[in-house]
Motif scaffolding. Structure first.
Motif, short mmCIF file in Angstrom:
data_model
loop_
_atom_site.label_atom_id
_atom_site.label_comp_id
_atom_site.label_asym_id
_atom_site.label_seq_id
_atom_site.Cartn_x
_atom_site.Cartn_y
_atom_site.Cartn_z
N ARG A 68 -2.94 -0.97 2.94
CA ARG A 68 -3.28 -0.53 1.58
C ARG A 68 -2.03 -0.04 0.88
O ARG A 68 -1.21 0.67 1.48
N ARG A 69 -1.93 -0.42 -0.40
CA ARG A 69 -0.83 0.10 -1.21
C ARG A 69 -1.23 1.47 -1.74
O ARG A 69 -2.28 1.63 -2.36
N ARG A 70 -0.41 2.45 -1.47
CA ARG A 70 -0.61 3.82 -1.96
C ARG A 70 0.60 4.16 -2.80
O ARG A 70 1.67 4.41 -2.25
N GLY A 71 0.43 4.13 -4.12
CA GLY A 71 1.59 4.30 -4.99
C GLY A 71 2.50 3.11 -4.79
O GLY A 71 2.08 1.98 -4.89
N GLY A 72 3.74 3.34 -4.46
CA GLY A 72 4.68 2.26 -4.23
C GLY A 72 4.85 1.90 -2.78
O GLY A 72 5.69 1.07 -2.43
#
Length: 77
Positions: A68-72
């Motif tokens: 999962r992308r969390r922020g960058g």
């Protein structure tokens, strides 16, 4: 039935992949006891859609890892 093939970017034996543009989610189906290269999976799905935010991997028909992308940054769970 087609045989799965080794994919060098994923670094695993792949049965198939799918992408849902509405949810920005990719799914990678791998052979049993396989795991994929996280950086390779992210790179390939980002070429499909730069806005990808989730990649689910399935090994031998069972849920494996979700990226999962969390922020960058990307995290694995």
């Amino acid at each position: 039935m087609a045989q799965p093939v080794y994919h060098p970017e994923f670094a695993c034996v792949v049965h198939g992949l799918a992408y849902d543009f509405a949810t920005h989610t990719g799914t990678l189906a791998m052979a049993e006891h396989n795991c994929c290269d996280m950086a390779g999976a992210i790179a390939l799905f980002q070429r499909i859609d730069p806005e990808v935010n989730t990649i689910a991997t399935i090994a031998g028909g069972k849920d494996d890892t979700t990226y999962r992308r969390r922020g960058g940054e990307w995290v694995a769970a």
